[in-house]
Design an enzyme around this catalytic site. Structure first.
Site, PDB file in Angstrom:
ATOM      1  N   TYR A 154       0.592  -1.312  -0.199  1.00 57.27           N
ATOM      2  CA  TYR A 154       0.010   0.197   0.054  1.00 57.27           C
ATOM      3  C   TYR A 154       0.473   0.860  -0.223  1.00 57.27           C
ATOM      4  O   TYR A 154       0.824   1.902  -0.982  1.00 57.27           O
ATOM      5  CB  TYR A 154      -1.134   0.231   1.300  1.00 57.27           C
ATOM      6  CG  TYR A 154      -1.593   0.966   1.245  1.00 57.27           C
ATOM      7  CD1 TYR A 154      -2.983   1.028   1.089  1.00 57.27           C
ATOM      8  CD2 TYR A 154      -1.809   2.372   1.827  1.00 57.27           C
ATOM      9  CE1 TYR A 154      -4.373   1.573   0.918  1.00 57.27           C
ATOM     10  CE2 TYR A 154      -2.531   3.442   2.413  1.00 57.27           C
ATOM     11  CZ  TYR A 154      -3.838   3.144   1.616  1.00 57.27           C
ATOM     12  OH  TYR A 154      -4.643   3.217   1.778  1.00 57.27           O
ATOM     13  N   ALA A 156       3.973   1.082  -0.910  1.00 60.34           N
ATOM     14  CA  ALA A 156       4.466   1.023  -2.363  1.00 60.34           C
ATOM     15  C   ALA A 156       3.819   2.274  -3.119  1.00 60.34           C
ATOM     16  O   ALA A 156       4.122   2.911  -4.287  1.00 60.34           O
ATOM     17  CB  ALA A 156       4.554   0.481  -3.216  1.00 60.34           C
ATOM     18  N   ALA A 157       2.393   1.908  -3.511  1.00 59.75           N
ATOM     19  CA  ALA A 157       1.187   2.447  -4.319  1.00 59.75           C
ATOM     20  C   ALA A 157       0.514   3.906  -3.981  1.00 59.75           C
ATOM     21  O   ALA A 157       0.826   4.794  -5.124  1.00 59.75           O
ATOM     22  CB  ALA A 157      -0.183   1.419  -4.315  1.00 59.75           C
ATOM     23  N   ILE A 187      -9.046   7.652   8.546  1.00 55.72           N
ATOM     24  CA  ILE A 187     -10.761   8.423   8.207  1.00 55.72           C
ATOM     25  C   ILE A 187     -11.803   7.373   8.599  1.00 55.72           C
ATOM     26  O   ILE A 187     -10.961   6.157   8.168  1.00 55.72           O
ATOM     27  CB  ILE A 187     -10.705   8.734   6.696  1.00 55.72           C
ATOM     28  CG1 ILE A 187      -9.547   9.898   6.108  1.00 55.72           C
ATOM     29  CG2 ILE A 187     -11.953   9.433   6.793  1.00 55.72           C
ATOM     30  CD1 ILE A 187      -9.517  11.370   6.945  1.00 55.72           C
TER      31      ILE A 187
HETATM   32  P1  NAP Z   1     -13.700   1.904   1.183  1.00 52.32           P
HETATM   33  O1  NAP Z   1     -14.460   2.366   1.988  1.00 52.32           O
HETATM   34  O2  NAP Z   1     -13.200   0.804   1.092  1.00 52.32           O
HETATM   35  O3  NAP Z   1     -13.990   2.308  -0.563  1.00 52.32           O
HETATM   36  C1  NAP Z   1     -13.574   1.849  -1.429  1.00 52.32           C
HETATM   37  C2  NAP Z   1     -14.378   2.200  -2.706  1.00 52.32           C
HETATM   38  O4  NAP Z   1     -13.394   1.496  -3.922  1.00 52.32           O
HETATM   39  C3  NAP Z   1     -14.993   1.381  -2.559  1.00 52.32           C
HETATM   40  O5  NAP Z   1     -16.633   2.538  -3.406  1.00 52.32           O
HETATM   41  C4  NAP Z   1     -15.240   0.679  -4.022  1.00 52.32           C
HETATM   42  O6  NAP Z   1     -15.957   0.231  -5.269  1.00 52.32           O
HETATM   43  C5  NAP Z   1     -14.036   1.065  -4.843  1.00 52.32           C
HETATM   44  N1  NAP Z   1     -13.120   0.290  -5.512  1.00 52.32           N
HETATM   45  C6  NAP Z   1     -12.221  -0.313  -4.213  1.00 52.32           C
HETATM   46  N2  NAP Z   1     -11.314  -1.155  -5.155  1.00 52.32           N
HETATM   47  C7  NAP Z   1     -12.441  -1.094  -6.495  1.00 52.32           C
HETATM   48  C8  NAP Z   1     -12.067  -1.635  -8.592  1.00 52.32           C
HETATM   49  N3  NAP Z   1     -11.071  -2.159  -8.465  1.00 52.32           N
HETATM   50  N4  NAP Z   1     -12.364  -0.640  -9.142  1.00 52.32           N
HETATM   51  C9  NAP Z   1     -13.522   0.319  -8.525  1.00 52.32           C
HETATM   52  N5  NAP Z   1     -13.922   1.227  -7.361  1.00 52.32           N
HETATM   53  C10 NAP Z   1     -12.488  -0.206  -6.685  1.00 52.32           C
HETATM   54  O7  NAP Z   1     -11.937   3.053   1.112  1.00 52.32           O
HETATM   55  P2  NAP Z   1     -12.135   4.793   1.485  1.00 52.32           P
HETATM   56  O8  NAP Z   1     -11.762   4.426   2.985  1.00 52.32           O
HETATM   57  O9  NAP Z   1     -13.072   5.367   1.591  1.00 52.32           O
HETATM   58  O10 NAP Z   1     -10.877   4.914   1.157  1.00 52.32           O
HETATM   59  C11 NAP Z   1     -10.979   5.513   0.041  1.00 52.32           C
HETATM   60  C12 NAP Z   1      -9.019   6.149  -0.817  1.00 52.32           C
HETATM   61  O11 NAP Z   1      -9.342   6.626   0.129  1.00 52.32           O
HETATM   62  C13 NAP Z   1      -8.821   4.868  -0.622  1.00 52.32           C
HETATM   63  O12 NAP Z   1      -7.518   4.840  -2.045  1.00 52.32           O
HETATM   64  C14 NAP Z   1      -7.228   4.572   0.489  1.00 52.32           C
HETATM   65  O13 NAP Z   1      -6.464   3.983  -0.203  1.00 52.32           O
HETATM   66  C15 NAP Z   1      -8.004   5.847   0.584  1.00 52.32           C
HETATM   67  N6  NAP Z   1      -7.489   6.644   2.084  1.00 52.32           N
HETATM   68  C16 NAP Z   1      -7.821   6.360   3.351  1.00 52.32           C
HETATM   69  C17 NAP Z   1      -7.866   6.104   4.157  1.00 52.32           C
HETATM   70  C18 NAP Z   1      -8.614   5.771   5.642  1.00 52.32           C
HETATM   71  O14 NAP Z   1      -8.123   6.353   6.779  1.00 52.32           O
HETATM   72  N7  NAP Z   1      -9.978   5.234   4.736  1.00 52.32           N
HETATM   73  C19 NAP Z   1      -6.213   6.842   4.809  1.00 52.32           C
HETATM   74  C20 NAP Z   1      -5.933   6.681   4.016  1.00 52.32           C
HETATM   75  C21 NAP Z   1      -5.938   7.000   2.288  1.00 52.32           C
HETATM   76  P3  NAP Z   1     -16.766  -0.417  -3.859  1.00 52.32           P
HETATM   77  O15 NAP Z   1     -18.289   0.033  -3.423  1.00 52.32           O
HETATM   78  O16 NAP Z   1     -17.486  -1.348  -5.418  1.00 52.32           O
HETATM   79  O17 NAP Z   1     -16.584  -1.791  -3.462  1.00 52.32           O
END
Ligand code: NAP
Length: 246
Positions: A154, A156-157, A187
């Site tokens: 993660y 690295a990405a 978050i």
């Molecule tokens: P989340 O609640 O798990 O939601 C992820 C979303 O991404 C979902 O709508 C999912 O689709 C979609 N998704 C995943 N794989 C996909 C794919 N192959 N094609 C299309 N859609 C895809 O995640 P989140 O916490 O909101 O995170 C959103 C972003 O913020 C991510 O990039 C994460 O790395 C980044 N982030 C989050 C946090 C945190 O603390 N939450 C911190 C730092 C960065 P489905 O609804 O269809 O499953």
């Protein structure tokens, strides 16, 4: 914030941070294309936005599938004429210490979080350049800045995404297209809900504000970077983490 009836595409808009970004942009008059992997999640978000009186459309696409992204982007550009704002937010985690990390878990995270950003930016970024206007925001992570044990794939990405953002910012700058990254800390979403109580407690201890952020906190920063007012900001990493990585 001013948006001049723009059209935005937000990936990962089905839940969590992406859902909050889609809703915030829609409330500001932006026509939002909501992308998620499953038709149900982006469908529900788009339907709720439309029911509230704003403009949205659901487009289920797996961002890790280059052919599917190219096909969807082509159809959307034909339908809308142009896409002004692109928020690359879709992401997954497959955590584990490096010694136990499988090649499949490494590849899945890189392919979705980083290569997915490449696919969409290639498909939408050049039409933005031709239109001489665009806002690209990549949702990275503080982990991409400081690393994290158990998240080598993660980190690295996300680190790659920050370098990718700066590179396209340099490529696109003279064509009126900005590219910035938002780096969230912890978050409250499904992604962090799976962390055990002990890990959540330890993480909270690292945050000067002593709490996890809300998806709306990331949406506010992202919306600003997508607005007309962020005209002269490009290649930046905007950390939104309660002070954790300062
Ligand atoms: P989340 O609640 O798990 O939601 C992820 C979303 O991404 C979902 O709508 C999912 O689709 C979609 N998704 C995943 N794989 C996909 C794919 N192959 N094609 C299309 N859609 C895809 O995640 P989140 O916490 O909101 O995170 C959103 C972003 O913020 C991510 O990039 C994460 O790395 C980044 N982030 C989050 C946090 C945190 O603390 N939450 C911190 C730092 C960065 P489905 O609804 O269809 O499953």
């Amino acid at each position: 914030m001013t948006f001049n009836n723009r059209t935005a595409l937000v990936t990962g808009a089905g839940r969590g941070i992406g859902k909050a970004i889609a809703e915030t942009l829609a409330k500001n008059g932006v026509n939002v294309i909501c992308v998620s992997k499953s038709p149900e999640s982006c469908g529900a978000v788009a339907a709720a936005i439309i029911a509230a009186g704003y403009k949205a459309k659901a487009v289920p696409v797996d961002v890790s599938d280059g052919a599917a992204v190219a096909k969807a982007a082509e159809a959307l550009l034909a339908e809308y004429g142009k896409i002004d704002i692109f928020v690359n937010n879709a992401g997954i985690t497959r955590d584990g210490l490096l010694a136990r990390m499988s090649e499949a878990d490494w590849n899945a995270v890189l392919q979705t979080n980083l290569t997915g950003a490449f696919f969409w930016t290639k498909a939408i970024g050049w039409p933005m350049c031709r239109a001489r206007y665009g806002r690209i925001v990549n949702i990275a992570s503080v982990v991409g800045l400081v690393g994290n044990a158990g998240q080598a794939n993660y980190a690295a990405a996300k680190g790659g995404m920050i370098a990718f953002t700066k590179s396209i910012a340099k490529e696109f700058a003279k064509r009126g297209v900005t590219a910035n990254a938002v780096a969230p800390g912890f978050i409250k979403t499904d992604m962090t809900a799976v962390l055990g109580e002990e890990i959540q407690k330890a993480a909270t201890g690292l945050i000067p504000m002593q709490r996890f952020g809300e998806p709306a906190d990331i949406a506010a920063a992202t919306a600003f970077l997508c607005s007309e007012e962020a005209n002269y900001i490009t290649g930046q990493v905007f950390t939104v983490d309660g002070g954790m990585a300062m």
